[in-house]
Write a protein that holds these residues in place. Sequence first.
Motif, mmCIF file in Angstrom:
data_model
loop_
_atom_site.group_PDB
_atom_site.id
_atom_site.type_symbol
_atom_site.label_atom_id
_atom_site.label_comp_id
_atom_site.label_asym_id
_atom_site.label_seq_id
_atom_site.Cartn_x
_atom_site.Cartn_y
_atom_site.Cartn_z
ATOM 1 N N UNK A 241 26.550 7.658 -4.692
ATOM 2 C CA UNK A 241 25.381 7.044 -4.046
ATOM 3 C C UNK A 241 24.074 7.610 -4.617
ATOM 4 N N UNK A 242 24.057 8.924 -4.833
ATOM 5 C CA UNK A 242 22.845 9.575 -5.362
ATOM 6 C C UNK A 242 22.545 9.081 -6.783
ATOM 7 N N UNK A 243 23.591 8.921 -7.588
ATOM 8 C CA UNK A 243 23.381 8.428 -8.963
ATOM 9 C C UNK A 243 22.838 7.001 -8.952
ATOM 10 N N UNK A 244 23.368 6.184 -8.031
ATOM 11 C CA UNK A 244 22.923 4.785 -7.954
ATOM 12 C C UNK A 244 21.446 4.730 -7.540
ATOM 13 N N UNK A 245 21.057 5.583 -6.610
ATOM 14 C CA UNK A 245 19.651 5.605 -6.159
ATOM 15 C C UNK A 245 18.753 6.027 -7.329
ATOM 16 N N UNK A 246 19.180 7.062 -8.062
ATOM 17 C CA UNK A 246 18.371 7.533 -9.201
ATOM 18 C C UNK A 246 18.256 6.436 -10.260
ATOM 19 N N UNK A 247 19.351 5.729 -10.500
ATOM 20 C CA UNK A 247 19.365 4.712 -11.568
ATOM 21 C C UNK A 247 18.389 3.574 -11.270
ATOM 22 N N UNK A 248 18.194 3.282 -9.990
ATOM 23 C CA UNK A 248 17.312 2.145 -9.698
ATOM 24 C C UNK A 248 15.870 2.576 -9.364
ATOM 25 N N UNK A 249 15.573 3.861 -9.552
ATOM 26 C CA UNK A 249 14.206 4.339 -9.297
ATOM 27 C C UNK A 249 13.407 4.219 -10.598
ATOM 28 N N UNK A 250 12.800 3.045 -10.789
ATOM 29 C CA UNK A 250 12.174 2.738 -12.079
ATOM 30 C C UNK A 250 11.030 3.664 -12.465
ATOM 31 N N UNK A 251 10.342 4.210 -11.468
ATOM 32 C CA UNK A 251 9.200 5.085 -11.786
ATOM 33 C C UNK A 251 9.588 6.550 -11.868
ATOM 34 N N UNK A 252 10.876 6.813 -11.926
ATOM 35 C CA UNK A 252 11.324 8.204 -11.957
ATOM 36 C C UNK A 252 11.624 8.708 -10.560
ATOM 37 N N UNK A 253 12.240 9.895 -10.505
ATOM 38 C CA UNK A 253 12.665 10.423 -9.196
ATOM 39 C C UNK A 253 12.785 11.951 -9.251
ATOM 40 N N UNK A 254 12.466 12.573 -8.137
ATOM 41 C CA UNK A 254 12.738 14.003 -7.967
ATOM 42 C C UNK A 254 13.904 14.081 -6.976
ATOM 43 N N UNK A 255 14.994 14.702 -7.400
ATOM 44 C CA UNK A 255 16.183 14.798 -6.545
ATOM 45 C C UNK A 255 16.449 16.267 -6.249
ATOM 46 N N UNK A 256 16.504 16.606 -4.968
ATOM 47 C CA UNK A 256 16.750 18.014 -4.621
ATOM 48 C C UNK A 256 18.113 18.204 -3.972
ATOM 49 N N UNK A 257 18.726 19.354 -4.261
ATOM 50 C CA UNK A 257 20.030 19.631 -3.659
ATOM 51 C C UNK A 257 20.613 20.937 -4.160
ATOM 52 N N UNK A 258 21.930 20.929 -4.396
ATOM 53 C CA UNK A 258 22.608 22.135 -4.874
ATOM 54 C C UNK A 258 23.326 21.888 -6.203
ATOM 55 N N UNK A 259 23.752 20.621 -6.401
ATOM 56 C CA UNK A 259 24.594 20.294 -7.562
ATOM 57 C C UNK A 259 23.949 19.204 -8.418
#
Length: 220
Positions: free
Chosen positions: A115-133
């Motif tokens: 799910x996280x990869x799919x969200x990142x893939x469709x964020x056309x203006x870039x994305x900051x993703x925070x977590x552990x892995x």
Amino acid sequence: MSAGLVIAIDGPSSSGKSTVSRAIAQDLGCAYLDTGAMYRAITWFALENNVELTDPEQIAACAAVIELRESTSADEPGIWVGDADVSAEIRGPEVTAAVSKVAAVPQVRAMLVERQRAIAAKSDNGIVVEGRDIGNVVLPEADLKIFLTADQEARALRRALELGQDPTEIEQSLATRDKADSTRVASPLVMADDAIEVDTTHLELHEVITHILDLVRTRS
Ligand code: DC
């Protein structure tokens, strides 16, 4: 991958990831994803449904039917389970105490990573993703990987000031979560080889943000 910059920010609990990640996303005008909130939302749902948290199969079955929705706006982040906005409830002590058990279940991780990869893939203006892995597993091709750390004492003190609670108690619960997050079998918290470590123990928030934005400029 997104057409814009993809920035992974990993690190232990209370290292300031959320505040820093949101500020970076706001400055860059890109999306923001708090993956910890997703593990917390599943934990909330499991607690609501009286799932036995010592039983990974039950947790996985519960995660398989959850309807998650997240806002990737850095100005107004939020998370819903079905129609319920659980953004506040997931920060409560019950969820905080139970979330490591849910985050250790491989089926839950597999589902959320996808799910996280799919969200990142469709964020056309870039994305900051925070977590552990994020840098190691979710987005190994990220343009910039930051590993945000701070001494356990400094993290406990910051969190205690935020919550108005006793720092010693908070430090104990942080130590328990740090141990659970970094020793679990499925995707333990480990700094990616190509991540840049930023130790925030002696830095003010604005210094951390400026430093990371300087690093971002070297990648854009
Ligand atoms: O960042 P946080 O405290 O909201 O994270 C909640 C829990 O979820 C914490 O135990 C670590 C876990 N987590 C994880 O295993 N992987 C992620 N990508 C994000 C959080």
